[in-house]
Structures are given as structure tokens and as C-alpha cells.
Design a protein around this motif. Structure first.
Motif, PDB file in Angstrom:
ATOM      1  N   SER A 169      52.044  58.850  30.558  1.00 21.31           N
ATOM      2  CA  SER A 169      50.759  58.334  30.105  1.00 21.31           C
ATOM      3  C   SER A 169      50.848  57.857  28.684  1.00 21.31           C
ATOM      4  CB  SER A 169      49.628  58.875  30.548  1.00 21.31           C
ATOM      5  OG  SER A 169      48.961  59.820  29.592  1.00 21.31           O
ATOM      6  N   MET A 170      51.443  59.123  27.934  1.00 29.12           N
ATOM      7  CA  MET A 170      51.198  58.718  26.504  1.00 29.12           C
ATOM      8  C   MET A 170      52.152  57.626  25.886  1.00 29.12           C
ATOM      9  SD  MET A 170      52.261  62.529  25.216  1.00 29.12           S
ATOM     10  CE  MET A 170      52.244  62.418  23.553  1.00 29.12           C
ATOM     11  N   LEU A 171      53.231  57.202  26.710  1.00 32.89           N
ATOM     12  CA  LEU A 171      54.161  56.083  26.619  1.00 32.89           C
ATOM     13  C   LEU A 171      53.246  54.739  26.585  1.00 32.89           C
ATOM     14  CD1 LEU A 171      57.213  57.458  28.170  1.00 32.89           C
ATOM     15  CD2 LEU A 171      57.062  56.937  25.790  1.00 32.89           C
ATOM     16  N   ARG A 172      52.139  54.511  27.364  1.00 36.32           N
ATOM     17  CA  ARG A 172      51.522  53.557  27.525  1.00 36.32           C
ATOM     18  C   ARG A 172      50.366  53.367  26.983  1.00 36.32           C
ATOM     19  NH1 ARG A 172      55.098  55.259  31.687  1.00 36.32           N
ATOM     20  NH2 ARG A 172      56.204  53.936  32.689  1.00 36.32           N
ATOM     21  N   PRO A 173      49.852  53.341  25.751  1.00 34.86           N
ATOM     22  CA  PRO A 173      48.826  53.181  25.077  1.00 34.86           C
ATOM     23  C   PRO A 173      48.030  51.908  25.688  1.00 34.86           C
ATOM     24  CG  PRO A 173      50.434  53.282  23.512  1.00 34.86           C
ATOM     25  CD  PRO A 173      51.081  53.257  24.701  1.00 34.86           C
ATOM     26  N   PRO A 174      46.697  52.163  26.119  1.00 39.78           N
ATOM     27  CA  PRO A 174      46.083  51.106  26.596  1.00 39.78           C
ATOM     28  C   PRO A 174      45.864  49.806  25.555  1.00 39.78           C
ATOM     29  CG  PRO A 174      44.587  53.083  26.682  1.00 39.78           C
ATOM     30  CD  PRO A 174      46.037  53.175  25.997  1.00 39.78           C
ATOM     31  N   SER A 175      45.961  48.735  26.224  1.00 40.63           N
ATOM     32  CA  SER A 175      45.775  47.512  25.232  1.00 40.63           C
ATOM     33  C   SER A 175      45.331  46.463  25.972  1.00 40.63           C
ATOM     34  CB  SER A 175      47.312  47.121  24.772  1.00 40.63           C
ATOM     35  OG  SER A 175      46.995  45.978  24.136  1.00 40.63           O
ATOM     36  N   SER A 176      44.681  45.240  25.527  1.00 47.96           N
ATOM     37  CA  SER A 176      44.354  44.156  26.364  1.00 47.96           C
ATOM     38  C   SER A 176      45.566  43.278  26.063  1.00 47.96           C
ATOM     39  CB  SER A 176      42.930  43.538  25.851  1.00 47.96           C
ATOM     40  OG  SER A 176      43.185  43.322  24.400  1.00 47.96           O
ATOM     41  N   SER A 177      46.422  43.305  25.318  1.00 47.15           N
ATOM     42  CA  SER A 177      47.328  42.309  25.222  1.00 47.15           C
ATOM     43  C   SER A 177      48.572  42.633  26.222  1.00 47.15           C
ATOM     44  CB  SER A 177      47.926  41.971  23.880  1.00 47.15           C
ATOM     45  OG  SER A 177      48.254  43.485  23.311  1.00 47.15           O
TER      46      SER A 177
END
Ligand SMILES: Cc1ncc(C[n+]2csc(CCOP(=O)(O)OP(=O)(O)O)c2C)c(N)n1
Ligand SMILES: [Mg+2]
Length: 533
Positions: free
Chosen positions: A342-350
């Protein structure tokens, strides 16, 4: 029969099916012998790519890979790929075709001393001479395949190639063997594993060349060892295994380091420090090293013990020891894995690089092969990708040269035509090797070439940011992209700007006749946090 025919027959007898390269007049006698003898010549766009492709052929087929170049600039271009086989330890034969013997050493167009050039990046650099072709080739092949495996360079003057011969195809020369580690060394290794409460195994790239990779799983399960891997060793055990911890020293490395440093014993299994030196991450945890060569460590590393010798033999004996127990809890390991992912995938709208990598993973069947390249994307892919089989995750990490990914994918698809193969590379790497898309087209290879287009040499940009240098000289493209062109060199090109579209494009490209370039325009801002944490 001339010497070129003898060379071709000998290479074929060694299991070599093709050679990658670029010709000149001096190469023509050898190329014609290849045509007549049924050893395919694969024309590449750059000799460096020929070297990378030969490296990957060597990894995948068990026979040395073959690459071919002309003298001087052909040889210097080739050297970048040959160095890859040297530091990544792949069996390879590099053939340079030279002037006539009586011209060698003179001040003549294109000529340089090939032996001086290849000496530091090969196991040996040898001259092919009349009457001694068979013995030289037999020696070169055996040397390339002896541990640690690697490249051997052969120089072939044109008159030697054309000279008639009555030499016979030589019998294979015996390979040098690595002696088994002493029984006492294995027994001591077993005691250390049995005594440890929190042991962690770290599998490295020497294990890629095990005759029986299933021995790794046997050792891990016998002793209940949670295991991490280096980048190159991913997939040797299916990463879905409950004891799998993922890769070390890549994106989100601090999370991995925290766990590694909470161990009371690190067990290096085929861990070759060429990928990453122990002192970078081991802290003061004692090290038990099981490899083919004595370990190379800084004085700070606490070496508890090493068992040096044939890796298959060491693992077979470790797997036959009585079962040992330790205090790791499955739930804690699962939680660690989940946090890492989960740390490898920081949330982002792009449309992030990490979302693009996940989309490619979804599109590629489990048994499929990924060939990728060197950049920030390497770090992100290495940490994020789940590899399920040996030889399914192709990268250079010892040599770490940009330009590996696309020729590596071409060689993989040629060696394993029945398997789906995807090439996933950065835009900088694509710019360095994009001529090779024409090679994939000529060979009609079903090959999605996914370009993670982030407009930067992102790895170097991240290093500039981290070290507080202004951004300079690392932008690949300042301008907003329009749609990609319809094709590159006749290879269809599609642009994608969302994960679903990327997944669909990769699936379609896997079923196509010939390659497809898929330009994924991604936002890689998160590399600043994930790649160098
Ligand atoms: C032949 C070679 N030249 C330079 C480097 C240094 N280097 C490592 S990664 C990198 C940038 C790669 O850019 P790109 O392919 O766009 O990948 P990204 O970092 O953006 O993911 C560079 C210049 C290298 N490893 N190999
Ligand atoms: Mg880039």
C-alpha cells in the motif's frame, strides 16, 4: 568447409540457435556461413542491443547467447551489452569480425585493439587462428558456462573466416565445476538457522543459475524462513507464497530495511553483492552467506558464517536437515507485505506510474515474461510487481544499463515464443533503443512495448531533488504531448492516459501479429516519495 562454417557448426552443436548483431564487409563470410548452416542472424538496430539480447538468450536457453559485430565502432557499441553479461553473469559469446591477419595492428580505418577493449568486461578474450578454431571455441563455450557464468570474446580475422579447414567440430570441453561446500560448513549453517528466532533469507542472483531452482522452495519451507529477494532473483519462488516478503533495496526500501534489521540472522542464498552490497541494508544483523564465491563485505558487516560452494549441493543439504522452528507469525508477515504494497501506491487523482504498472501486471498472464529497463520505473516495478516464475522477470541490476528492456524482450520472445512477453520501459530508455521496434516488426513478434512516458529521466530528476541540485538536463520533453504518431517505423503506436485503457491496449497487443508501441503518459511525481524513501 571453411573456418566460418566450422564456427557455425560448433556454435549450433552447443545449442545456440541465433546470433544478434550488425554486419560490415568483414562480417559477411560469417553471416553467409550462418545462412548456409541454419544459425539465424538477427539484425539489430544497435550492437549494444545485440549484446543485451544475447545476454537474455543465455539466461533463458541454457546455451550461451551469441552477438556479432564488426571491428572498431561495432566492437565498442557491442561492449555495452557484453558488460551486461559480465556483471549480470550470463553465458555469452561475443564475436568481432576483424581485418585480415596481416593488417591487424596497423593504422587502418576502424581498427582498434579488441582484446584490450574486451579484457575488463569478459572472462577471456581470444583470437581465432587457423588450425586452432575447434579447441578455442570449445574452451570459450565451456568457460562462458562455468560458474560464475559470463561472456567470452572471440576475434575473427576475415582471412581466417574464409580459410578452408579440415578440423572437425570439437567435442564439448568439460566445464569447470564449483566444489561442494565442506560438510562441516553446511552443518554449521544448519545450526545457525536452527538457533535463530527471527531468521530471514534473502535470495540473490546466483540462484538464477541453479540447475534445480525448486531447491530454494525446499529450503525455505523446511526451515520456515521468511524470504526476500534482490531485484534479479524475483520469481525464483512464487511471490504469492505466504513466506514471501518481496524485494529489497528498491522503492519503499525503508519499510523492508526495518523488517530486515529486526531479524536475528540474515541468510543470503545465492546472494551476489553485485546487485547491492550487504552494508547498504544489513545493519548489525549477523550474516550467514551461502553462495558460490566468498562474500565481499565491508568491515562493518557481522559475518557469522559462510558456506561457499556449489549452490545446488548446498541447498540440497540444507533442505535435508531436520526442520527448524522460529518465532515468526504468519499474520505479522502478511501485514508487513500488505503495508509495503500500500505504501508503494500513494493515492492520486492522476494516472500514476504505479497505476500503469498494475495495469500491465493485470494484462500479462501469470506465466508471462516481463522485460523492463533502468530508471525510477525499475525501482517501482521491482517493488510492486508480483513475479510467479523463474526467468519471468528480466532486468539488469549488476550492470544496470539503460537500453536492456527492449532487446531483452525481443530475445525473450524469440527464445520462448509460446509465452506472452511484455516490454515495459521508461521514455528515456525508449529514446535510447527505439530503433529496435523495427527489429520486433521484422521478426513479427507479438510484443506490447509499453513506454512509461513521464517526460523525465525521472531517476536522475529524483536524485537532483534529493540532493538539492536544481533540475537541469534531465527533462526529456517540456511540451504537452499531443496524440502519439500513428506508428514508429511501421509499428502501430497508441497513446493511453488511463489504467483501463492501458490494460486493454496491452491485452490487444499480446494478441496482435507484430509489436505495438503503447505510450502511457503517466504522472510519476510519487517517485520522489516511493523510489527514494
Ligand atoms: C547507459 C546508461 N546511461 C545512464 C544511466 C544513468 N541513468 C539511470 S536511470 C536514468 C534515467 C532513465 O530514464 P527513463 O527511461 O525515462 O526512466 P525513468 O527514470 O523516468 O523511470 C539514467 C540516465 C544508466 N544507468 N545507463
Ligand atoms: Mg522517464
Amino acid at each position: 568447409m571453411n573456418n566460418a562454417d566450422l564456427i557455425v557448426a560448433t556454435l549450433k552443436a552447443a545449442g545456440i540457435r541465433r546470433g544478434f548483431g550488425i554486419p560490415s564487409g568483414n562480417v559477411l563470410p560469417l553471416m553467409d556461413a550462418m545462412r548456409r548452416g541454419g544459425l539465424d542472424f538477427v539484425l539489430t538496430a544497435h550492437e549494444g542491443s545485440a549484446g543485451f539480447a544475447a545476454d537474455v538468450s543465455g539466461r533463458l536457453t541454457g546455451a550461451p547467447g551469441l552477438c556479432i559485430a564488426t571491428l572498431g565502432p561495432g566492437a565498442t557499441n557491442l561492449a555495452t551489452g557484453v558488460g551486461c553479461a559480465f556483471l549480470d553473469r550470463s553465458p555469452l559469446i561475443a564475436l568481432t569480425c576483424d581485418l585480415n591477419t596481416d593488417q591487424i595492428g596497423r593504422r587502418i580505418q576502424m581498427w582498434i585493439d579488441h582484446h584490450a577493449l574486451f579484457k575488463p568486461i569478459t572472462k577471456a578474450t581470444l583470437r581465432l587462428e587457423r588450425g586452432r578454431i575447434g579447441e578455442t571455441l570449445a574452451h570459450a563455450l565451456a568457460l562462458a558456462l562455468s560458474e560464475p557464468m559470463g561472456p567470452v570474446h572471440l576475434d575473427l580475422p576475415e582471412d581466417v573466416a574464409l580459410a578452408p579447414t579440415n578440423e572437425a567440430v570439437p567435442a564439448a570441453a568439460p566445464r569447470a565445476t564449483v566444489a561442494p561446500a565442506p560438510d562441516a560448513a553446511i552443518a554449521r549453517a544448519g545450526e545457525l538457522i536452527a538457533a535463530a528466532k527471527r531468521p530471514i533469507a534473502v535470495i540473490g542472483s546466483s540462484a538464477m543459475r541453479l540447475a534445480d531452482p525448486s531447491l530454494l522452495l525446499q529450503v525455505i519451507e523446511r526451515h520456515g524462513l521468511p524470504f526476500a529477494t534482490t531485484t534479479m532473483a524475483k520469481g525464483l519462488i512464487d511471490e504469492d507464497h505466504p513466506l514471501a516478503l518481496g524485494v529489497i533495496e528498491r522503492a519503499c526500501r525503508q519499510h523492508q530495511r526495518r523488517l530486515l534489521r529486526s531479524a536475528d540472522l540474515i541468510v543470503g542464498l545465492g546472494y551476489d553483492t553485485i546487485e547491492v552490497e550487504y552494508e547498504a541494508w544489513i545493519g548489525d544483523v549477523p550474516l550467514l552467506q551461502v553462495d558460490i564465491e566468498p562474500v565481499d563485505i565491508a568491515p562493518s558487516v557481522k559475518l557469522a558464517h559462510q558456506a561457499t560452494g556449489n549452490l545446488d549441493a548446498s541447498l540440497a543439504r540444507l533442505a535435508a536437515l531436520p526442520t527448524s522452528r522460529n518465532s515468526w507469525a504468519a499474520a505479522a508477515l502478511a501485514e508487513h507485505r500488505q503495508q509495503f504494497q500500500s505504501m508503494l501506491r500513494p493515492p492520486s487523482s492522476s494516472f500514476t506510474a504505479h497505476a500503469a504498472i498494475d495495469a500491465v501486471r493485470r494484462a500479462l498472464p501469470r506465466e508471462g515474461i516481463l522485460s523492463f529497463d533502468v530508471g525510477a520505473h525499475t525501482h517501482q516495478i521491482a517493488s510492486q510487481w508480483s513475479a510467479h516464475a523463474a526467468k519471468s522477470f528480466l532486468i539488469t541490476n549488476g550492470w544496470s544499463s539503460m537500453g536492456f528492456g527492449l532487446p531483452g524482450a525481443i530475445a525473450a520472445k524469440l527464445a520462448c515464443p509460446e509465452l506472452p512477453v511484455v516490454c515495459l520501459i521508461g521514455d528515456g530508455c525508449f529514446q535510447m533503443t527505439c530503433g529496435e521496434v523495427a527489429v520486433a516488426k521484422r521478426l513479427r513478434l507479438a510484443l506490447p512495448i509499453v513506454v512509461l512516458d513521464d517526460k523525465w529521466l525521472a531517476l536522475i530528476k529524483v536524485k537532483q531533488i534529493r540532493r538539492q541540485f536544481p533540475l537541469y538536463g534531465t527533462a526529456l520533453q517540456e511540451e504537452e504531448y499531443r496524440e502519439p504518431p500513428a506508428h514508429y517505423f511501421g509499428v502501430p503506436a497508441v497513446g493511453v492516459r488511463a489504467a483501463d485503457a492501458l490494460e486493454a491496449a496491452v491485452r490487444k497487443a499480446l494478441a496482435a501479429i507484430g509489436p505495438t508501441v503503447i505510450e502511457a503518459v503517466v504522472d510519476s511525481e510519487h517517485y520522489v516519495d516511493t523510489v527514494y524513501d
